[in-house]
Motif scaffolding. Structure first.
Motif, short mmCIF file in Angstrom:
data_model
loop_
_atom_site.label_atom_id
_atom_site.label_comp_id
_atom_site.label_asym_id
_atom_site.label_seq_id
_atom_site.Cartn_x
_atom_site.Cartn_y
_atom_site.Cartn_z
N HIS A 1 0.85 -1.20 0.00
CA HIS A 1 0.00 0.00 0.00
C HIS A 1 0.88 1.25 0.00
O HIS A 1 1.85 1.34 0.75
N GLY A 2 0.56 2.21 -0.85
CA GLY A 2 1.35 3.42 -0.92
C GLY A 2 2.36 3.41 -2.06
O GLY A 2 2.92 4.43 -2.40
N PHE A 3 2.58 2.23 -2.64
CA PHE A 3 3.45 2.13 -3.82
C PHE A 3 2.55 1.89 -5.03
O PHE A 3 1.43 1.40 -4.89
N ASN A 4 3.06 2.24 -6.21
CA ASN A 4 2.25 2.09 -7.42
C ASN A 4 2.30 0.66 -7.93
O ASN A 4 2.96 0.37 -8.93
N ILE A 5 1.61 -0.24 -7.23
CA ILE A 5 1.60 -1.64 -7.64
C ILE A 5 0.49 -1.85 -8.67
O ILE A 5 -0.63 -1.38 -8.51
N LEU A 6 0.86 -2.52 -9.75
CA LEU A 6 -0.08 -2.76 -10.85
C LEU A 6 -0.70 -4.14 -10.80
O LEU A 6 -1.83 -4.34 -11.22
N GLY A 7 0.07 -5.11 -10.32
CA GLY A 7 -0.44 -6.48 -10.35
C GLY A 7 0.25 -7.35 -9.33
O GLY A 7 1.38 -7.08 -8.93
N ALA A 8 -0.45 -8.39 -8.89
CA ALA A 8 0.10 -9.36 -7.95
C ALA A 8 -0.25 -10.74 -8.46
O ALA A 8 -1.37 -10.99 -8.89
N TYR A 9 0.74 -11.62 -8.45
CA TYR A 9 0.55 -12.95 -9.01
C TYR A 9 1.09 -13.98 -8.03
O TYR A 9 2.29 -14.02 -7.77
N ILE A 10 0.20 -14.79 -7.47
CA ILE A 10 0.59 -15.80 -6.49
C ILE A 10 1.06 -17.05 -7.23
O ILE A 10 0.34 -17.56 -8.09
N LEU A 11 2.24 -17.50 -6.90
CA LEU A 11 2.77 -18.72 -7.53
C LEU A 11 2.18 -19.94 -6.84
O LEU A 11 2.21 -20.04 -5.61
N MET A 12 1.67 -20.87 -7.64
CA MET A 12 1.12 -22.10 -7.10
C MET A 12 2.13 -23.23 -7.27
O MET A 12 2.95 -23.20 -8.19
N ASP A 13 2.04 -24.22 -6.39
CA ASP A 13 2.90 -25.38 -6.58
C ASP A 13 2.22 -26.36 -7.54
O ASP A 13 1.17 -26.06 -8.10
N MET A 14 2.82 -27.52 -7.73
CA MET A 14 2.29 -28.45 -8.72
C MET A 14 0.91 -28.98 -8.36
O MET A 14 0.18 -29.46 -9.21
N ASP A 15 0.55 -28.91 -7.08
CA ASP A 15 -0.78 -29.37 -6.67
C ASP A 15 -1.82 -28.26 -6.73
O ASP A 15 -2.96 -28.45 -6.31
N GLY A 16 -1.40 -27.09 -7.22
CA GLY A 16 -2.34 -25.98 -7.30
C GLY A 16 -2.54 -25.26 -5.98
O GLY A 16 -3.49 -24.51 -5.82
N LYS A 17 -1.64 -25.50 -5.03
CA LYS A 17 -1.73 -24.81 -3.75
C LYS A 17 -0.72 -23.66 -3.74
O LYS A 17 0.31 -23.74 -4.42
N THR B 1 3.62 -22.93 -14.22
CA THR B 1 2.53 -23.43 -13.39
C THR B 1 1.18 -23.25 -14.08
O THR B 1 0.14 -23.40 -13.48
N GLY B 2 1.22 -22.87 -15.36
CA GLY B 2 -0.02 -22.74 -16.11
C GLY B 2 -0.68 -21.38 -15.99
O GLY B 2 -1.72 -21.13 -16.57
N MET B 3 -0.07 -20.47 -15.20
CA MET B 3 -0.60 -19.12 -15.12
C MET B 3 0.01 -18.30 -16.23
O MET B 3 1.19 -18.42 -16.52
N ILE B 4 -0.78 -17.48 -16.86
CA ILE B 4 -0.26 -16.66 -17.94
C ILE B 4 -0.09 -15.24 -17.42
O ILE B 4 -1.07 -14.57 -17.13
N PRO B 5 1.15 -14.77 -17.31
CA PRO B 5 1.36 -13.39 -16.86
C PRO B 5 0.96 -12.42 -17.96
O PRO B 5 0.90 -12.79 -19.13
N PRO B 6 0.69 -11.18 -17.59
CA PRO B 6 0.34 -10.19 -18.60
C PRO B 6 1.52 -9.92 -19.51
O PRO B 6 2.66 -10.02 -19.07
N PRO B 7 1.27 -9.62 -20.76
CA PRO B 7 2.39 -9.33 -21.66
C PRO B 7 3.09 -8.04 -21.25
O PRO B 7 2.47 -7.14 -20.69
N ALA B 8 4.37 -8.00 -21.51
CA ALA B 8 5.13 -6.78 -21.22
C ALA B 8 4.61 -5.66 -22.10
O ALA B 8 4.25 -5.89 -23.25
N PRO B 9 4.57 -4.44 -21.58
CA PRO B 9 4.08 -3.32 -22.39
C PRO B 9 4.91 -3.12 -23.65
O PRO B 9 4.37 -2.77 -24.68
N GLU B 10 6.22 -3.36 -23.56
CA GLU B 10 7.10 -3.08 -24.71
C GLU B 10 6.81 -4.04 -25.86
O GLU B 10 6.58 -3.63 -26.97
N ARG B 11 6.83 -5.34 -25.54
CA ARG B 11 6.73 -6.30 -26.63
C ARG B 11 5.49 -7.17 -26.43
O ARG B 11 5.40 -7.92 -25.49
N ARG B 12 4.54 -7.05 -27.31
CA ARG B 12 3.32 -7.81 -27.18
C ARG B 12 3.26 -8.94 -28.20
O ARG B 12 2.21 -9.24 -28.74
#
Length: 123
Positions: free
Chosen positions: A40-56, A105-116
């Motif tokens: 909080h207080g920083f310009n955070i755009l996104g948060a991505y929780i890494l899951m293990d192989m069991d999806g936890k 882990t099967g999650m797709i991060p957002p594309p980088a702004p520079e190269r789509r």
């Protein structure tokens, strides 16, 4: 097989141009909302929780900031701060590392702004 080899970024200076932080040691119940609250207080755009192989939740996450300065400041101010009853380590990492680990882990991060350029992935 995996091709490891490049070690951790413990040289005091992480990658110079990155707005990505890798977080380690999160409480397992923490989600995106907790990461946003943590920065909080920083310009955070996104948060991505890494899951293990069991999806936890793995206790690791990535946070994306508006720019490199925000990421650096957030890392300095929040490294080893507590989230719940656990202290969280912050590391500055290249976007490629986030993309690789989320992709693994099967999650797709957002594309980088520079190269789509879409990278077709067929399994």
């Amino acid at each position: 097989g995996g091709r490891g080899g490049y070690g951790g970024g413990s040289g005091g200076r992480g990658p110079t141009e990155t707005n990505i932080l890798k977080l380690k040691g999160l409480p397992f119940q923490a989600g995106e909302r907790e990461v946003f609250d943590f920065f909080h207080g920083f310009n955070i755009l996104g948060a991505y929780i890494l899951m293990d192989m069991d999806g936890k939740p793995s206790g690791m996450a990535f946070a994306e900031f508006e720019n490199e300065d925000d990421a650096r400041m957030a890392c300095v101010k929040r490294d080893r701060a507590y989230m719940g009853n656990r202290f969280v380590k912050c590391l500055r990492v290249p976007r490629a590392e986030m993309e690789q680990q989320l992709g693994a882990t099967g999650m797709i991060p957002p594309p980088a702004p520079e190269r789509r350029a879409p990278t077709p992935q067929s399994f």
